[in-house]
Motif scaffolding. Structure first.
Motif, short mmCIF file in Angstrom:
data_model
loop_
_atom_site.label_atom_id
_atom_site.label_comp_id
_atom_site.label_asym_id
_atom_site.label_seq_id
_atom_site.Cartn_x
_atom_site.Cartn_y
_atom_site.Cartn_z
N UNK A 74 -8.78 10.35 -16.34
CA UNK A 74 -9.65 9.85 -15.27
C UNK A 74 -10.22 10.98 -14.40
N UNK A 75 -9.44 12.02 -14.05
CA UNK A 75 -10.04 13.11 -13.27
C UNK A 75 -11.20 13.80 -13.97
N UNK A 76 -11.26 13.71 -15.30
CA UNK A 76 -12.38 14.30 -16.04
C UNK A 76 -13.48 13.26 -16.27
N UNK A 77 -13.08 12.07 -16.67
CA UNK A 77 -14.06 11.05 -17.05
C UNK A 77 -14.83 10.49 -15.85
N UNK A 78 -14.12 10.30 -14.72
CA UNK A 78 -14.79 9.64 -13.60
C UNK A 78 -15.99 10.43 -13.06
N UNK A 79 -15.89 11.75 -12.85
CA UNK A 79 -17.08 12.47 -12.38
C UNK A 79 -18.26 12.35 -13.34
N UNK A 80 -17.96 12.25 -14.64
CA UNK A 80 -19.04 12.08 -15.61
C UNK A 80 -19.71 10.73 -15.43
N UNK A 85 -25.83 3.60 -14.14
CA UNK A 85 -25.50 2.33 -14.79
C UNK A 85 -26.11 1.14 -14.05
N UNK A 86 -26.88 1.42 -13.00
CA UNK A 86 -27.49 0.34 -12.24
C UNK A 86 -26.53 -0.39 -11.33
N UNK A 87 -25.42 0.26 -10.98
CA UNK A 87 -24.42 -0.35 -10.11
C UNK A 87 -24.24 0.51 -8.86
N UNK A 88 -23.81 -0.12 -7.78
CA UNK A 88 -23.49 0.64 -6.58
C UNK A 88 -22.24 1.46 -6.83
N UNK A 89 -22.00 2.50 -6.03
CA UNK A 89 -20.80 3.34 -6.24
C UNK A 89 -19.50 2.53 -6.25
N UNK A 90 -19.36 1.58 -5.32
CA UNK A 90 -18.14 0.78 -5.27
C UNK A 90 -18.00 -0.10 -6.50
N UNK A 126 -15.05 0.00 -9.59
CA UNK A 126 -14.29 -1.17 -10.00
C UNK A 126 -14.52 -1.49 -11.47
N UNK A 127 -15.77 -1.47 -11.89
CA UNK A 127 -16.12 -1.78 -13.28
C UNK A 127 -15.47 -0.79 -14.25
N UNK A 128 -15.60 0.49 -13.97
CA UNK A 128 -15.02 1.51 -14.84
C UNK A 128 -13.50 1.43 -14.83
N UNK A 129 -12.92 1.15 -13.67
CA UNK A 129 -11.46 1.04 -13.59
C UNK A 129 -10.92 -0.09 -14.44
#
Length: 206
Positions: free
Chosen positions: A112-118, A124-129, A133-136
């Motif tokens: 996650x520390x590598x994938x999340x910044x990417x 993706x057309x989504x807000x940061x929050x 949530x979606x990626x998590x």
């Protein structure tokens, strides 16, 4: 049932389950001093293993911070010309493969520390929050799918060890329907993020 009705969190639920199991064992006369000592030692070993994983992840995260690898990786994928969905699918395949050799906690802490910044650097057309949530949710589901993926899913070997008279091939056959259903579920969540986000949005409105 307490978790599903919102009476307590999963962590609290684990504590309630432990206390309940202990009380049942004591009242039925099944818990002896020897068994209690074995249970405590087993808990200590598992806890120690988890903390070693957390320690290793902390060192790894510090290395990532000094090396700026997540930033470099994010810049690379931004300039690669690959679509955000393609990058996400590559990550999901990576989680499936990691499920052959790693447990879920290790996978999450190390990737996650590598994938999340990417992911955060792609559109993706989504807000940061909502994106977090979606990626998590996707990550948690796919990590567990990787642990039951033939031919090496670690959880399948754990299940088979509990029924030693059942051939491994039969255990994998029994897992296949769950693997297929999980694959369909992940496809829907990736294709339709609203399936993940509608309930949190309702809760926020309240």
């Amino acid at each position: 049932g307490g978790i599903y009705i919102g009476f307590f969190t999963p962590t609290e639920g684990a504590g309630v389950g432990t206390v309940g199991t202990f009380l049942i064992a004591v009242t039925r006369g099944k818990m002896r001093l020897k068994g209690m000592i074995e249970a405590i030692l087993g808990t200590a070993k598992t806890t120690g293993m988890i903390f070693l994983i957390l320690l290793g992840a902390s060192v790894f995260n510090a290395f990532l911070g000094f090396s700026e690898l997540p930033i470099l990786a994010a810049d690379f994928f931004k300039q690669s010309g690959l679509s955000p969905l393609t990058v996400l699918l590559m990550m999901l395949v990576m989680y499936i493969l990691l499920g052959f050799i790693m447990d879920s906690l290790s996978m999450i802490l190390l990737t996650v520390p590598i994938f999340w910044p990417i992911i955060a650097g792609l559109e993706f057309g989504l807000s940061p929050d909502d994106l977090k949530l979606w990626f998590g949710v996707i990550t948690l589901i796919v990590v567990e799918v990787g642990l039951i993926t033939p031919p090496v899913g670690l959880n399948v070997f754990v299940i088979n060890s509990l029924a030693r008279d059942v051939p491994m091939i039969e255990t994998f056959k029994g897992v296949i329907p769950f693997f297929i259903s999980d694959g369909i579920r992940v496809a829907f969540i990736v294709g339709f993020p609203v399936l993940t986000l509608w309930l949190p949005h309702i809760i926020r409105l309240d």
